[in-house]
Each structure stands twice: as C-alpha cells, then as structure tokens.
Write a protein that holds these residues in place. Structure first.
Motif, PDB file in Angstrom:
ATOM      1  N   ALA A 136       0.827  -1.205   0.000  1.00 37.20           N
ATOM      2  CA  ALA A 136       0.000   0.000   0.000  1.00 37.20           C
ATOM      3  C   ALA A 136       0.861   1.255   0.000  1.00 37.20           C
ATOM      4  O   ALA A 136       0.574   2.227  -0.718  1.00 37.20           O
ATOM      5  CB  ALA A 136      -0.923  -0.013   1.227  1.00 37.20           C
ATOM      6  N   GLU A 137       1.951   1.237   0.776  1.00 36.38           N
ATOM      7  CA  GLU A 137       2.859   2.382   0.812  1.00 36.38           C
ATOM      8  C   GLU A 137       3.529   2.586  -0.543  1.00 36.38           C
ATOM      9  O   GLU A 137       3.673   3.715  -1.019  1.00 36.38           O
ATOM     10  CB  GLU A 137       3.916   2.162   1.896  1.00 36.38           C
ATOM     11  CG  GLU A 137       3.386   2.243   3.313  1.00 36.38           C
ATOM     12  CD  GLU A 137       4.457   1.960   4.342  1.00 36.38           C
ATOM     13  OE1 GLU A 137       5.639   1.819   3.937  1.00 36.38           O
ATOM     14  OE2 GLU A 137       4.132   1.872   5.533  1.00 36.38           O
ATOM     15  N   ALA A 138       3.943   1.482  -1.167  1.00 34.09           N
ATOM     16  CA  ALA A 138       4.596   1.577  -2.473  1.00 34.09           C
ATOM     17  C   ALA A 138       3.633   2.119  -3.527  1.00 34.09           C
ATOM     18  O   ALA A 138       4.002   2.938  -4.374  1.00 34.09           O
ATOM     19  CB  ALA A 138       5.123   0.216  -2.880  1.00 34.09           C
ATOM     20  N   LEU A 139       2.386   1.663  -3.462  1.00 28.19           N
ATOM     21  CA  LEU A 139       1.386   2.127  -4.429  1.00 28.19           C
ATOM     22  C   LEU A 139       1.101   3.602  -4.232  1.00 28.19           C
ATOM     23  O   LEU A 139       1.000   4.363  -5.201  1.00 28.19           O
ATOM     24  CB  LEU A 139       0.099   1.310  -4.261  1.00 28.19           C
ATOM     25  CG  LEU A 139      -1.054   1.663  -5.210  1.00 28.19           C
ATOM     26  CD1 LEU A 139      -0.616   1.466  -6.662  1.00 28.19           C
ATOM     27  CD2 LEU A 139      -2.281   0.799  -4.906  1.00 28.19           C
ATOM     28  N   ALA A 140       0.989   4.039  -2.969  1.00 26.47           N
ATOM     29  CA  ALA A 140       0.729   5.448  -2.674  1.00 26.47           C
ATOM     30  C   ALA A 140       1.884   6.318  -3.152  1.00 26.47           C
ATOM     31  O   ALA A 140       1.674   7.396  -3.730  1.00 26.47           O
ATOM     32  CB  ALA A 140       0.509   5.636  -1.170  1.00 26.47           C
ATOM     33  N   ALA A 141       3.112   5.857  -2.933  1.00 33.29           N
ATOM     34  CA  ALA A 141       4.280   6.616  -3.376  1.00 33.29           C
ATOM     35  C   ALA A 141       4.324   6.697  -4.891  1.00 33.29           C
ATOM     36  O   ALA A 141       4.676   7.737  -5.461  1.00 33.29           O
ATOM     37  CB  ALA A 141       5.543   5.959  -2.843  1.00 33.29           C
ATOM     38  N   SER A 142       3.936   5.597  -5.567  1.00 33.95           N
ATOM     39  CA  SER A 142       3.927   5.612  -7.031  1.00 33.95           C
ATOM     40  C   SER A 142       2.902   6.584  -7.581  1.00 33.95           C
ATOM     41  O   SER A 142       3.176   7.319  -8.521  1.00 33.95           O
ATOM     42  CB  SER A 142       3.639   4.188  -7.531  1.00 33.95           C
ATOM     43  OG  SER A 142       3.531   4.161  -8.933  1.00 33.95           O
ATOM     44  N   ARG A 143       1.728   6.607  -6.956  1.00 33.82           N
ATOM     45  CA  ARG A 143       0.679   7.540  -7.405  1.00 33.82           C
ATOM     46  C   ARG A 143       1.073   8.985  -7.154  1.00 33.82           C
ATOM     47  O   ARG A 143       0.829   9.869  -7.987  1.00 33.82           O
ATOM     48  CB  ARG A 143      -0.624   7.201  -6.690  1.00 33.82           C
ATOM     49  CG  ARG A 143      -1.273   5.921  -7.175  1.00 33.82           C
ATOM     50  CD  ARG A 143      -2.494   5.585  -6.356  1.00 33.82           C
ATOM     51  NE  ARG A 143      -3.197   4.402  -6.888  1.00 33.82           N
ATOM     52  CZ  ARG A 143      -4.209   3.791  -6.277  1.00 33.82           C
ATOM     53  NH1 ARG A 143      -4.628   4.233  -5.077  1.00 33.82           N
ATOM     54  NH2 ARG A 143      -4.768   2.737  -6.818  1.00 33.82           N
ATOM     55  N   ALA A 144       1.696   9.228  -6.006  1.00 37.53           N
ATOM     56  CA  ALA A 144       2.140  10.580  -5.686  1.00 37.53           C
ATOM     57  C   ALA A 144       3.174  11.051  -6.699  1.00 37.53           C
ATOM     58  O   ALA A 144       3.176  12.204  -7.140  1.00 37.53           O
ATOM     59  CB  ALA A 144       2.703  10.629  -4.268  1.00 37.53           C
ATOM     60  N   GLY A 145       4.072  10.130  -7.094  1.00 35.75           N
ATOM     61  CA  GLY A 145       5.095  10.481  -8.071  1.00 35.75           C
ATOM     62  C   GLY A 145       4.486  10.781  -9.432  1.00 35.75           C
ATOM     63  O   GLY A 145       4.930  11.675 -10.133  1.00 35.75           O
ATOM     64  N   ALA A 146       3.439  10.021  -9.783  1.00 40.08           N
ATOM     65  CA  ALA A 146       2.783  10.238 -11.075  1.00 40.08           C
ATOM     66  C   ALA A 146       2.057  11.590 -11.115  1.00 40.08           C
ATOM     67  O   ALA A 146       2.062  12.287 -12.128  1.00 40.08           O
ATOM     68  CB  ALA A 146       1.815   9.101 -11.345  1.00 40.08           C
ATOM     69  N   LEU A 147       1.450  11.973  -9.982  1.00 45.30           N
ATOM     70  CA  LEU A 147       0.724  13.247  -9.923  1.00 45.30           C
ATOM     71  C   LEU A 147       1.655  14.432  -9.948  1.00 45.30           C
ATOM     72  O   LEU A 147       1.332  15.500 -10.483  1.00 45.30           O
ATOM     73  CB  LEU A 147      -0.117  13.274  -8.642  1.00 45.30           C
ATOM     74  CG  LEU A 147      -1.317  12.308  -8.609  1.00 45.30           C
ATOM     75  CD1 LEU A 147      -1.986  12.378  -7.243  1.00 45.30           C
ATOM     76  CD2 LEU A 147      -2.318  12.644  -9.714  1.00 45.30           C
TER      77      LEU A 147
END
Length: 207
Positions: free
Chosen positions: A195-206
């Motif tokens: 979940a942390e990795a997914l959140a970090a990936s989404r934040a990076g994409a935004l």
C-alpha cells in the motif's frame, strides 16, 4: 528434507546424503523472515538441527569449488571457527589467507576426519562431491564423511551456494535475529508495504 539417518542399504551401510534417484522419502521445511540468512537458519533448525554459532568446521572441496568457497570459509574463520581441511583444500585456503589445520581423509587411515566427526569434535561439515562414480578414492572419502555427519547429527553442506547461505545463517544466529512471527502478521506487513509503495507511485505520477 530427507531423514538420511533412517536409511540403510541391504548390507547395513548408511545412505549418502547426495541426492540421487534412490531417494526413498521426501518432505519440505520452510523458513520465513525478512532477511535471507535468518530464513535459512530457521529452515535448517526445522530440518536437522540449528547451525552452530561457534566451534569447528571441516571443509573438503572439489577442485571446481575451491576458489569460490574461499570467502565463506574465511568469514567463518573471522567469526572464530576453527577450520579443518583436507590437504588440497587447505593449500588453497592458506594461499588466500585462511588459517586452517590439515586433517586426513577416511582413506588416510587412523586419525582421519571421520573419526573426529564421530567423536563429536566437528560442528559442521562442508563437502562438495567429486571423483568418478563407483568406489574411487575421492568418491568413497566423501561418502564416509557425509555419512558420519548424518550419524553425528551435525549440519552437512554439499554445495558452495549452501555454504554461503549457512554463513549468513550463522551470522544471523550470532546477532540474535531469530524470532517467531505469525503468518497473519507477515501478510499484514506485506499488505502495508504494498500500500505504501502504491501510494508513493501515485504521488510520483501526480507530481
């Protein structure tokens, strides 16, 4: 996991620990941990008994394995283990700065390493198989060494890769890293990590 100590040939001899088509029983053990060495140490404890954290290790290696085994053997020596080795293996170890004591093979007669193993003077055996099939000297020596290790109930490593894993396991045991964790806790931690990795990936994409 193979219960070699229960196996006997028709004439009552022990069965070699090198896997072959004559396998009579098989099973599995599993060690789980975040660190590979710790997981390996757990698997060994479940299979045959814990890896030693001190004492004496005997090393006898096929020519193909001698150079690649120098580092893990040196690490054991640095951890305070006494290293015993057959003459050829000792020559390579000493040339690379690893202190060791030469001990005779089974075929060398009285005072050999098999007697030392059965007398409880060795805590772990590393023996990579070599020699031609049949009853050639090196092949027979290896068989006697590995069979003695099974009889004595001590770890017997038969590959350089296994030895490297065993060294990591010994280091984990000495640090006191071995613990118990439920599968539920493990899966919860994995889910949180994902979940942390997914959140970090989404934040990076935004961004």
């Amino acid at each position: 996991m193979l219960p070699f100590n229960r196996f006997r040939t028709i004439d009552g001899m022990g069965v070699d620990t090198v896997l072959s088509p004559e396998m009579k029983s098989t099973g599995e053990v599993m060690g789980l941990d975040a660190e590979f060495g710790t997981a390996f140490a757990k698997s060994q404890a479940a299979a045959y008994g814990s890896l030693p954290t001190e004492g004496t290790v005997f090393v006898s290696l096929a020519n193909r394995d001698k150079r690649s085994a120098v580092f893990p053997v040196k690490r054991l020596a640095d951890l305070g283990f006494t290293v015993l080795a057959t003459a050829g293996t000792a020559q390579v170890l000493r040339r690379n700065g690893v202190p060791c004591t030469v001990v005779g093979k089974y075929s060398d007669g009285p005072g050999n390493v098999v007697e030392a193993i059965l007398a409880g003077e060795v805590d772990m055996v590393v023996n990579t198989p070599f020699g031609a099939p049949g009853n050639s000297g090196p092949r027979l020596d290896g068989y006697e060494i590995r069979t003695a290790a099974v009889t004595a109930g001590i770890p017997c490593i038969t590959t350089v890769q296994g030895m490297a894993a065993a060294v990591q396991g010994v280091e984990s045991l000495r640090r006191g890293d071995i613990g118990v964790r439920s599968l539920q806790d493990l899966h919860a931690a994995l889910a949180a990590s994902r979940a942390e990795a997914l959140a970090a990936s989404r934040a990076g994409a935004l961004s």
